[in-house]
Design an enzyme around this catalytic site. Structure first.
Site, PDB file in Angstrom:
ATOM      1  N   HIS A  96      10.849  46.256  29.489  1.00 29.36           N
ATOM      2  CA  HIS A  96      11.141  45.128  30.366  1.00 29.36           C
ATOM      3  C   HIS A  96      10.721  45.470  31.782  1.00 29.36           C
ATOM      4  O   HIS A  96      11.053  46.529  32.299  1.00 29.36           O
ATOM      5  CB  HIS A  96      12.639  44.791  30.350  1.00 29.36           C
ATOM      6  CG  HIS A  96      12.954  43.610  31.215  1.00 29.36           C
ATOM      7  ND1 HIS A  96      12.869  42.320  30.744  1.00 29.36           N
ATOM      8  CD2 HIS A  96      13.293  43.524  32.510  1.00 29.36           C
ATOM      9  CE1 HIS A  96      13.156  41.487  31.731  1.00 29.36           C
ATOM     10  NE2 HIS A  96      13.418  42.190  32.815  1.00 29.36           N
ATOM     11  N   ASP A 155      23.469  33.429  30.281  1.00 29.20           N
ATOM     12  CA  ASP A 155      22.467  33.827  31.285  1.00 29.20           C
ATOM     13  C   ASP A 155      21.659  32.618  31.738  1.00 29.20           C
ATOM     14  O   ASP A 155      21.350  32.480  32.917  1.00 29.20           O
ATOM     15  CB  ASP A 155      21.533  34.907  30.731  1.00 29.20           C
ATOM     16  CG  ASP A 155      20.500  35.320  31.775  1.00 29.20           C
ATOM     17  OD1 ASP A 155      20.923  35.824  32.828  1.00 29.20           O
ATOM     18  OD2 ASP A 155      19.304  35.107  31.563  1.00 29.20           O
ATOM     19  N   SER A 211      22.174  40.309  33.476  1.00 31.59           N
ATOM     20  CA  SER A 211      21.233  39.291  32.990  1.00 31.59           C
ATOM     21  C   SER A 211      20.174  39.917  32.089  1.00 31.59           C
ATOM     22  O   SER A 211      19.935  39.464  30.963  1.00 31.59           O
ATOM     23  CB  SER A 211      20.588  38.614  34.206  1.00 31.59           C
ATOM     24  OG  SER A 211      19.438  37.904  33.854  1.00 31.59           O
ATOM     25  N   LYS A 228      20.192  40.094  27.544  1.00 27.72           N
ATOM     26  CA  LYS A 228      19.083  39.534  26.760  1.00 27.72           C
ATOM     27  C   LYS A 228      18.424  40.615  25.904  1.00 27.72           C
ATOM     28  O   LYS A 228      18.082  40.384  24.746  1.00 27.72           O
ATOM     29  CB  LYS A 228      18.058  38.889  27.694  1.00 27.72           C
ATOM     30  CG  LYS A 228      18.567  37.564  28.257  1.00 27.72           C
ATOM     31  CD  LYS A 228      17.584  36.913  29.190  1.00 27.72           C
ATOM     32  CE  LYS A 228      17.486  37.634  30.510  1.00 27.72           C
ATOM     33  NZ  LYS A 228      16.871  36.914  31.592  1.00 27.72           N
ATOM     34  N   ARG A 259      22.079  30.893  40.037  1.00 31.50           N
ATOM     35  CA  ARG A 259      21.699  31.979  40.961  1.00 31.50           C
ATOM     36  C   ARG A 259      20.422  31.635  41.710  1.00 31.50           C
ATOM     37  O   ARG A 259      20.284  31.922  42.903  1.00 31.50           O
ATOM     38  CB  ARG A 259      21.502  33.288  40.178  1.00 31.50           C
ATOM     39  CG  ARG A 259      22.811  33.900  39.714  1.00 31.50           C
ATOM     40  CD  ARG A 259      22.560  35.021  38.742  1.00 31.50           C
ATOM     41  NE  ARG A 259      21.749  36.077  39.315  1.00 31.50           N
ATOM     42  CZ  ARG A 259      20.956  36.891  38.614  1.00 31.50           C
ATOM     43  NH1 ARG A 259      20.864  36.760  37.302  1.00 31.50           N
ATOM     44  NH2 ARG A 259      20.271  37.830  39.205  1.00 31.50           N
TER      45      ARG A 259
HETATM   46  N1  URA Z   1      14.995  38.948  35.405  1.00 31.28           N
HETATM   47  C1  URA Z   1      16.049  38.534  34.649  1.00 31.28           C
HETATM   48  O1  URA Z   1      15.918  38.315  33.458  1.00 31.28           O
HETATM   49  N2  URA Z   1      17.234  38.398  35.254  1.00 31.28           N
HETATM   50  C2  URA Z   1      17.428  38.624  36.550  1.00 31.28           C
HETATM   51  O2  URA Z   1      18.539  38.479  37.010  1.00 31.28           O
HETATM   52  C3  URA Z   1      16.335  39.032  37.345  1.00 31.28           C
HETATM   53  C4  URA Z   1      15.122  39.193  36.736  1.00 31.28           C
END
Ligand code: URA
Length: 445
Positions: free
Chosen positions: A82, A161, A183, A187, A168
């Site tokens: 990621h 999220d 967040s 995921k 946000r």
């Molecule tokens: N990417 C995400 O998935 N979440 C965040 O809060 C920031 C970047």
């Protein structure tokens, strides 16, 4: 318990109990806690922060708000990567097939563009027919036959999220270590991976601009993952200038294919190989970095990574002929050169400014509803530290709609700073972080 009490406690700097965090997240997902209360809670968290336990509880509550992808049928160690997001960061596109070619299943769940940063899913959708939506059966089938897929997050995965991120984004609470950690990790934990490499960007084009904050974010996510039984590593990498040459959707896919053909810009090629090697180690297919790097070099040189890329594209309904024929991609009507207005060393390229200049021409979304023009983007010709003469080409822009061309060109040119002296070029990779330590690597571009 009321939402008011929990917001007040956090606002005053208190430490929340597990039940209080569960109450807020579950209540919000069910619609019992309003957007304005959640927005206040997010802002209180932004200012007052969370401790590691609160952060872990927040992550698990978000994870439990939806379904998880069950991949235990795939017995090998499943590894994902990621990136916290950057301009020109198409690393995942080349890396995923390389790692799969080294025998490691890669179930990659990616996102769309956020603000000035491009999204892997948007880039892949520039391939005619490519689908980022896969059923559970198809996910297992592709992992068994091809070994890699890149998919989108479905509505039933971490709905908390989705709702929280939307708030946000409009309440200036994106750049919170606690909220970003929960967040991203909720995921990643939902997608069934066993090990994760994080690419945490640092610099002016990143969410976390200061090196220390990027390290803290990496540590926070590593701690959450390791405590839940996942193997975790993070690289802190530079986003003080765009990565590679291509900025834009089809252009970045073409660049990713070129990398697998053994070509491509030096900086992104280097980062793809380094990150792939760490994933090969996480997947248990090499005992050290040298052995992992040799495997990575081999699958590029013998064409097996490129073949896996083609198979992945076809398995996800895309037109695999794009590998050999770039004319199948959406094409821009015009290619316009942008020349330097100054002479000197390039001291700085504001990645965010470059990203925004392509976004203004349609390469990204300015609102949630915007439609992306996949053909649009820029090919950058110079990097920080290069000497340029006045009139020398800085980039080729791929343009369809010229209505905002003058503004986009000005935004792009304003992103460059020049100096008389040769500047220090920031490293490509700053450090490697694991659960125990931060190791300085300082790998040059
Ligand atoms: N990417 C995400 O998935 N979440 C965040 O809060 C920031 C970047």
């Amino acid at each position: 318990m009321t939402a008011y009490d929990v917001i007040l406690k956090k606002r005053n700097g208190g430490t929340l109990t597990d039940d209080e965090i569960k109450f807020i997240v579950n209540g919000f997902v069910k619609g019992e806690i309003t957007d304005y209360q959640m927005a206040a809670f997010l802002m209180a968290t932004w200012f007052r922060k969370m401790d590691p336990r609160e952060r872990a509880v927040l992550t698990v509550c978000m994870l439990e708000s939806g379904k998880k992808i069950e991949l235990s049928e795939i017995k090998k160690i499943k590894v994902d990567k990621h990136s916290t997001g950057g301009v020109g960061d198409g690393v995942s596109l080349s890396l995923a097939p390389i790692v799969a070619a080294c025998g490691i299943p890669v179930p990659m769940m990616s996102g769309r563009g956020l603000g000035h940063t491009g999204g892997t899913l948007d880039k892949l959708e520039s391939i005619p027919g490519f689908s980022v939506e896969l059923t559970k059966e198809r996910i297992i089938e592709i992992l068994k036959t091809v070994g890699v897929l890149i998919m989108g997050q479905t509505d039933d995965i971490v709905p908390a999220d989705k709702k929280m991120y939307a708030l946000r984004d409009v309440t200036a609470t994106v750049d919170s270590l606690d909220l970003i950690s929960a967040s991203i990790m909720s995921k990643k934990l939902a997608e069934g991976m066993d090990a994760l490499l994080l690419d945490v960007k640092t610099g002016k084009g990143a969410f976390m601009q200061k090196y220390e904050d990027s390290v803290a974010l990496a540590k926070s996510m590593i701690e959450i993952g390791e405590n839940l039984g996942k193997k975790m590593l993070a690289l802190i990498t530079d986003m003080n200038q765009p990565l590679g040459e291509a900025v834009g959707n089809a252009l970045e896919i073409i660049q990713s294919i070129e990398i697998l053909k053994g070509r491509g810009p030096a900086d992104i090629v280097k980062l793809v190989k380094i990150e792939s090697a760490y994933m090969v180690m996480l997947g248990g297919q090499a005992k050290d970095f040298d052995e992992a790097q040799k495997k990575v070099e081999k699958v590029i040189a013998d064409g097996s990574a490129l073949e896996i890329y083609r198979k992945m594209i076809e398995a996800q309904n895309g037109d695999g002929r794009v590998i050999d024929d770039y004319s199948i991609f959406p094409q821009a009507r015009e290619i316009i050169a942008v020349e330097s207005q100054e002479e000197g060393y390039i001291a700085d390229i504001d990645a965010m400014g470059v990203g925004i200049s392509t976004l203004m021409l349609g390469a990204g979304r300015e609102t949630k509803e915007s439609k992306i023009d996949y053909a649009v983007g820029a090919m950058l010709k110079k990097k920080v530290g290069d000497y340029v003469k006045k009139g020398e080409k800085l980039a080729d822009f791929y343009v369809n709609d010229k209505r905002r061309w003058a503004d986009a060109r000005a935004k792009f040119l304003n992103s460059y700073t020049f100096s008389k002296e040769k500047p220090q070029v920031p490293p490509l990779v700053y450090s490697l972080v694991d659960i125990n330590k931060v190791e300085k690597l300082n790998i040059a571009r």
